[in-house]
Design a protein around this motif. Sequence first.
Motif, short mmCIF file in Angstrom:
data_model
loop_
_atom_site.label_atom_id
_atom_site.label_comp_id
_atom_site.label_asym_id
_atom_site.label_seq_id
_atom_site.Cartn_x
_atom_site.Cartn_y
_atom_site.Cartn_z
N LEU A 1 -9.41 7.34 10.25
CA LEU A 1 -8.40 7.94 10.05
C LEU A 1 -8.53 9.39 9.44
CD1 LEU A 1 -6.65 4.92 8.02
CD2 LEU A 1 -6.30 5.55 10.51
N GLN B 1 -2.28 5.86 1.24
CA GLN B 1 -2.04 6.81 2.23
C GLN B 1 -1.19 6.42 3.38
OE1 GLN B 1 -5.88 9.63 1.97
NE2 GLN B 1 -6.40 7.57 1.59
N THR B 2 -1.81 5.74 4.33
CA THR B 2 -0.89 5.19 5.57
C THR B 2 0.31 4.56 4.88
OG1 THR B 2 -3.18 5.04 6.59
CG2 THR B 2 -1.27 4.16 7.76
N ALA C 1 4.00 -5.35 -7.06
CA ALA C 1 3.15 -6.46 -7.09
C ALA C 1 1.85 -6.33 -6.58
CB ALA C 1 3.92 -7.55 -6.12
N VAL D 1 -8.64 -8.65 -1.51
CA VAL D 1 -7.65 -7.88 -0.89
C VAL D 1 -7.16 -7.92 0.55
CG1 VAL D 1 -6.70 -5.44 -0.97
CG2 VAL D 1 -8.22 -6.19 -2.81
N GLY E 1 0.79 -1.33 -0.09
CA GLY E 1 -0.08 -0.04 0.04
C GLY E 1 0.98 1.38 -0.03
N ARG F 1 -3.45 9.60 10.06
CA ARG F 1 -2.96 8.50 9.30
C ARG F 1 -1.37 8.62 9.72
NH1 ARG F 1 -7.09 9.44 5.44
NH2 ARG F 1 -7.77 7.65 4.81
N LYS G 1 -10.99 -8.53 7.23
CA LYS G 1 -9.70 -8.23 7.94
C LYS G 1 -9.42 -8.88 9.07
CE LYS G 1 -9.64 -3.00 6.78
NZ LYS G 1 -8.53 -3.08 5.94
N ARG H 1 1.63 3.48 -10.44
CA ARG H 1 1.86 3.88 -8.75
C ARG H 1 3.23 4.11 -8.69
NH1 ARG H 1 -2.57 5.97 -8.12
NH2 ARG H 1 -4.31 5.03 -7.08
N1 LIG Z 1 -10.52 5.41 6.36
C1 LIG Z 1 -10.53 5.37 7.40
O1 LIG Z 1 -11.18 6.09 8.29
C2 LIG Z 1 -10.13 3.96 8.11
C3 LIG Z 1 -10.47 3.88 9.84
C4 LIG Z 1 -9.66 2.74 10.18
C5 LIG Z 1 -9.12 1.96 9.43
N2 LIG Z 1 -8.69 1.98 7.98
C6 LIG Z 1 -7.97 0.98 7.38
O2 LIG Z 1 -6.51 1.63 7.38
C7 LIG Z 1 -5.92 0.99 6.41
C8 LIG Z 1 -4.82 2.35 5.60
O3 LIG Z 1 -6.33 3.13 5.07
P1 LIG Z 1 -5.97 4.35 4.01
O4 LIG Z 1 -7.24 5.05 3.62
O5 LIG Z 1 -4.63 5.14 4.58
O6 LIG Z 1 -5.29 3.36 2.81
P2 LIG Z 1 -5.32 3.55 1.26
O7 LIG Z 1 -5.15 5.05 0.82
O8 LIG Z 1 -6.92 3.08 0.71
O9 LIG Z 1 -4.33 2.54 0.62
C9 LIG Z 1 -4.80 1.31 0.45
C10 LIG Z 1 -3.67 0.75 -0.49
O10 LIG Z 1 -3.95 -0.44 -0.80
C11 LIG Z 1 -3.66 -0.82 -2.30
N3 LIG Z 1 -4.13 -1.89 -2.68
C12 LIG Z 1 -5.42 -2.06 -2.73
N4 LIG Z 1 -5.73 -3.37 -3.48
C13 LIG Z 1 -4.41 -3.79 -3.95
C14 LIG Z 1 -3.84 -5.10 -4.70
N5 LIG Z 1 -4.88 -5.87 -4.91
N6 LIG Z 1 -2.39 -5.11 -4.58
C15 LIG Z 1 -1.84 -4.03 -4.08
N7 LIG Z 1 -2.22 -3.18 -3.51
C16 LIG Z 1 -3.55 -2.68 -3.42
C17 LIG Z 1 -4.11 0.57 -2.72
O11 LIG Z 1 -3.25 0.76 -4.01
P3 LIG Z 1 -4.04 1.70 -5.32
O12 LIG Z 1 -3.80 3.12 -4.40
O13 LIG Z 1 -3.16 1.50 -6.37
O14 LIG Z 1 -5.45 1.37 -5.24
C18 LIG Z 1 -3.52 1.64 -1.92
O15 LIG Z 1 -2.47 1.96 -2.04
C19 LIG Z 1 -6.71 0.14 5.42
O16 LIG Z 1 -6.65 -1.00 5.75
C20 LIG Z 1 -8.08 0.87 5.89
O17 LIG Z 1 -9.17 -0.29 5.60
C21 LIG Z 1 -9.43 2.89 7.35
#
Ligand SMILES: NC(=O)c1ccc[n+]([C@@H]2O[C@H](COP(=O)([O-])OP(=O)(O)OC[C@H]3O[C@@H](n4cnc5c(N)ncnc54)[C@H](OP(=O)(O)O)[C@@H]3O)[C@@H](O)[C@H]2O)c1
Length: 293
Positions: free
Chosen positions: A205, A29-30, A73, A128, A25, A234, A183, A56
């Motif tokens: 986040l 973001q994170t 990957a 995923v 990832g 984050r 998850k 990316r």
């Molecule tokens: N949003 C919230 O408020 C919140 C709250 C609590 C926990 N979380 C969790 O915290 C974590 C981080 O969240 P975030 O919003 O910072 O993350 P994010 O920006 O959504 O990043 C997720 C990453 O996973 C990558 N990804 C998805 N499918 C993939 C695949 N098949 N192969 C390789 N990479 C893949 C994405 O790539 P692409 O950019 O290319 O799509 C992206 O870089 C996540 O697990 C989320 O569910 C989120």
Amino acid sequence: MQRLLLASLVAAAAAAAPRRVAVTGAGGQTGQLAFRRMLARRDEFDPIGIVRNAQRRDELVEKGVPADNVRVADVTDAQAILEALEGCEALLIGSSAKVATLEFDTGVIDPATGRPKLGFPKGQPYEVDWLGQRNQIDAAKKCGCTHVVICSSMGGTNPDHMLNGLGRDDGDPATKGNILQWKRKAEQYLIESGLTYTIIHPGGLVDKPGGCRELVVGVDDVMVDGEGTNTIPRDDVAETMVQALRHEAFRNRSFDLRSKLEGDGDPTSDFARLLAPLGGRDCDYSLGKIPDD
Ligand SMILES: NC(=O)c1ccc[n+]([C@@H]2O[C@H](COP(=O)([O-])OP(=O)(O)OC[C@H]3O[C@@H](n4cnc5c(N)ncnc54)[C@H](OP(=O)(O)O)[C@@H]3O)[C@@H](O)[C@H]2O)c1
């Protein structure tokens, strides 16, 4: 005697070498924040950022990230992720299915809510967050990674959590939606893998600067009134993921992570003691629902 001396010199050099740590990832973001935090500590880390595709990777390289530190990957491709982890001693999992409005261009409206319909157009949580994380954990084991850190989410004790409903009606209900449940299945798989693990369940986040807030830990989604918000920057989650590699106290732990508002309390700096308030308690995986595969 000389051979012994040489061997101990080699061992000392190896001990001092920066740690090669992978983070998935890394284009998101994170995950990207954790990657950048390690890139900023090159004396300690030689990070490998794993991104989904070449686009990316190019985006990161254009922003100044060394190309040698980026590998491509898709986490749903077991062989690709195995190759991407080669030579890494630890793995931070920042990959996740991403919620987005479906068919944005056509403006599809959900009749139930009257709002644009949300789903997972680039990969369902089953693919995923479950299969993709399982691939990463299996690959980590095969590659000799010794520590895996997951950025997961709070809410996993509640099977009816609103987030589990997203994308559920997008096909076969057995493998659609239920992001927090998939998850949680991956978390339990990691715990049972025998690898050293750290599982972080952040609250909501937010994109605020890290290092400015007091962090609050808990377990099982329990929030004590008046003890912090239900959100966390984050960047603070990213820093905690990196710190988990440094401190013994994070080994084989699963916990919730939130923050106080800036100005309320002292910004957390002593990560070795972050989990002390838990007194050894960890998240209880008999709570919530873990689906069958
Ligand atoms: N949003 C919230 O408020 C919140 C709250 C609590 C926990 N979380 C969790 O915290 C974590 C981080 O969240 P975030 O919003 O910072 O993350 P994010 O920006 O959504 O990043 C997720 C990453 O996973 C990558 N990804 C998805 N499918 C993939 C695949 N098949 N192969 C390789 N990479 C893949 C994405 O790539 P692409 O950019 O290319 O799509 C992206 O870089 C996540 O697990 C989320 O569910 C989120």
